[in-house]
Write a protein that holds these residues in place. Structure first.
Motif, short mmCIF file in Angstrom:
data_model
loop_
_atom_site.label_atom_id
_atom_site.label_comp_id
_atom_site.label_asym_id
_atom_site.label_seq_id
_atom_site.Cartn_x
_atom_site.Cartn_y
_atom_site.Cartn_z
N THR A 238 37.26 23.43 74.93
CA THR A 238 37.12 22.82 73.61
C THR A 238 37.07 23.83 72.47
O THR A 238 37.07 23.45 71.31
CB THR A 238 35.84 21.96 73.55
OG1 THR A 238 34.71 22.79 73.85
CG2 THR A 238 35.92 20.82 74.55
N THR A 240 38.39 27.48 70.41
CA THR A 240 39.65 27.84 69.74
C THR A 240 40.20 29.17 70.24
O THR A 240 41.06 29.77 69.62
CB THR A 240 39.42 27.93 68.21
OG1 THR A 240 38.36 28.87 67.95
CG2 THR A 240 39.03 26.57 67.65
N ARG A 247 43.00 21.08 72.90
CA ARG A 247 43.64 20.55 71.69
C ARG A 247 45.16 20.53 71.82
O ARG A 247 45.83 19.56 71.43
CB ARG A 247 43.20 21.35 70.46
CG ARG A 247 41.74 21.10 70.05
CD ARG A 247 41.33 22.00 68.89
NE ARG A 247 40.00 21.67 68.40
CZ ARG A 247 38.87 22.08 68.97
NH1 ARG A 247 38.92 22.84 70.06
NH2 ARG A 247 37.70 21.73 68.46
N ILE A 250 46.13 17.66 74.14
CA ILE A 250 46.03 16.34 73.51
C ILE A 250 47.28 16.05 72.70
O ILE A 250 47.85 14.94 72.75
CB ILE A 250 44.77 16.26 72.63
CG1 ILE A 250 43.51 16.26 73.50
CG2 ILE A 250 44.79 15.01 71.75
CD1 ILE A 250 42.22 16.37 72.71
N PRO A 257 43.72 15.38 67.85
CA PRO A 257 42.27 15.59 67.82
C PRO A 257 41.69 15.19 66.48
O PRO A 257 42.23 15.49 65.42
CB PRO A 257 42.14 17.11 68.05
CG PRO A 257 43.42 17.52 68.70
CD PRO A 257 44.46 16.61 68.12
N ASP A 260 35.45 16.62 64.68
CA ASP A 260 34.38 16.45 65.66
C ASP A 260 33.06 15.99 65.04
O ASP A 260 32.08 15.80 65.74
CB ASP A 260 34.16 17.72 66.48
CG ASP A 260 33.65 18.90 65.64
OD1 ASP A 260 33.32 18.69 64.47
OD2 ASP A 260 33.58 20.01 66.18
N VAL A 271 35.50 17.83 71.14
CA VAL A 271 36.77 17.31 70.65
C VAL A 271 36.81 15.82 70.94
O VAL A 271 36.34 15.37 71.99
CB VAL A 271 37.96 18.01 71.33
CG1 VAL A 271 39.28 17.43 70.85
CG2 VAL A 271 37.91 19.51 71.07
N CYS A 272 37.36 15.04 70.02
CA CYS A 272 37.57 13.63 70.31
C CYS A 272 38.94 13.22 69.79
O CYS A 272 39.45 13.80 68.82
CB CYS A 272 36.47 12.75 69.72
SG CYS A 272 36.19 12.99 67.97
N ALA A 273 39.54 12.26 70.46
CA ALA A 273 40.89 11.82 70.10
C ALA A 273 41.11 10.42 70.64
O ALA A 273 40.44 9.97 71.56
CB ALA A 273 41.93 12.78 70.67
N GLY A 282 36.07 15.41 74.50
CA GLY A 282 36.13 16.71 75.15
C GLY A 282 34.82 17.46 74.98
O GLY A 282 34.41 17.75 73.86
#
Length: 389
Positions: A238, A240, A247, A250, A257, A260, A271-273, A282
């Motif tokens: 999750t 960078t 990401r 996804i 994404p 957050d 992370v959310c999607a 995530g």
């Protein structure tokens, strides 16, 4: 004391995981919440029923001269002749023309109806409930008592909020499926932990999946899972950094994404999607962050997807075993009995995987960011450990 672990405030997008209404057989409804009132479709009992073994007769009968065939439990009511009685067992339907049941120690036949009063040892038709009566209100939980009530009423299908189906996808080159134990890999204890928590909430469809740190492979897994599960929870990737692929995966799977919801830039990453009809959450692979976010985000999220009641929280009074700085957020602690007190001790950053599952037991909520000195008595919110009672 510095260096202890704080979970900073964070939220998920509104309606991230929507409740889903469905209808299930009564045998599958245990633990679910009703979406509608349920009404009786018939009188219960449909006929007057004997509450004891004995003789069915009319209380107005001046003399009992005839003994007719016994009542067979389950058969519809027979007609009772004049100056007659019928033997009836408990639960049998009272004959038409009878209004009482006479019981004697030796089973002797009554001489007349004067030995009983109307309604003696009888459960009248429709006395438990009548057609159209409300049996259970919406938002009621179907437990053993409710299930027994509904089956007595002849209810076969029950309108409820569905338990969400959940896929837990553990990512990482070093992660291996359970049952394999080469020295160079590790089991995903994070994923297993979350699976047990979800099952403890009452979910019945929670599956584990695995993928290496490869954006294409993770995207392929997500693409398959999004059509079969309402919620996908990923573990790891999750951040960078160069090896954090969630990401990218996804996007390759057709999603985007979302923000957050972090209130502070220093909060733990997640992370959310949305991917079609599925939602993805995530969580980080770091066991500290994963465990804390599982408790604070994942569990309430799933609970509220099939419960209208607030997520249950349990608190215990503790004594601070350290000086906490004035920072807003949940302080993650272990709990140590000490005489008549429970002492809260800090969970240090970079704590090892096994230590987290053994030691981290509670949050000390501190949304106001107050300094909490050692020795102060505060309320700690206990972690859910998969057991509702």
């Amino acid at each position: 004391m510095s260096g202890y672990f704080i979970l900073y405030p964070s939220t998920l997008p509104k309606n991230f995981l929507r409740p889903k209404k469905t209808t299930v057989p009564l045998s599958d409804a245990l633990g679910l919440e009703l979406t509608e009132d349920i009404f009786a479709s018939e009188n219960i009992p449909p006929y007057s029923v004997s509450l004891r073994d004995g003789w069915a007769l009319s209380s107005a009968c001046p003399a009992v001269l005839h003994e007719e065939a016994a009542v067979v439990n389950g058969d519809e009511p027979l007609r009772l002749g004049g100056q007659s009685c019928r033997w009836i067992n408990t639960g049998g339907y009272l004959p038409i023309g009878a209004d009482a049941v006479y019981c004697s120690e030796l089973g002797a036949k009554p001489e007349s109806g004067k030995c009983v009063y109307p309604g003696e040892n009888v459960l009248e038709a429709g006395s438990e409930w009548k057609k159209g009566d409300c049996l259970l209100r919406a938002s009621s939980l179907v437990g053993a008592s409710e299930s027994a009530l509904l089956i007595e009423a002849g209810v076969q299908l029950v309108p409820v909020y569905a338990r969400p189906s959940v896929a837990i996808l553990a990512t990482g080159h070093e992660i291996m499926e359970n049952g394999f134990s080469p020295e160079s890999v590790r089991h995903s204890s994070n994923a297993h932990y979350l699976q047990q928590l979800f099952c403890g909430l009452g979910l019945t469809d929670v599956s584990l999946f695995f993928a290496p740190d490869n954006a294409d492979t993770i995207a392929d897994r997500i693409s398959l899972l999004k059509d079969a599960y309402q919620l996908i929870v990923t573990v790891g990737g999750t951040g960078t950094g160069r090896s954090d692929m969630l990401r990218k995966a996804i996007v390759k799977a057709g999603g985007a994404p979302a923000d957050d919801g972090a209130a502070l830039s220093s909060s733990l990453p997640f992370v959310c999607a949305r991917l079609g009809k599925s939602s993805l959450l995530g969580l980080p692979g770091n066991p500290l962050g994963f465990t804390a976010l599982s408790q604070r985000l994942a569990l309430p999220l799933v609970w509220q997807a099939f419960r209208t009641a607030p997520y249950p929280r349990r608190f215990v009074s503790v004594v601070m075993g350290f000086d906490a700085e004035a920072k807003a957020g949940d302080i993650c602690v272990q709990l140590a009995p000490h005489g008549a007190y429970i002492v809260a001790l800090p969970i240090q950053k970079a704590t090892g995987r096994s230590c987290v599952f053994r030691d981290m037991r509670a949050f000390i909520p501190n949304a106001g960011g107050q300094a909490l000195p050692a020795g102060a008595r505060v309320q700690a919110e206990l972690f859910f450990n998969g057991l509702l009672f």
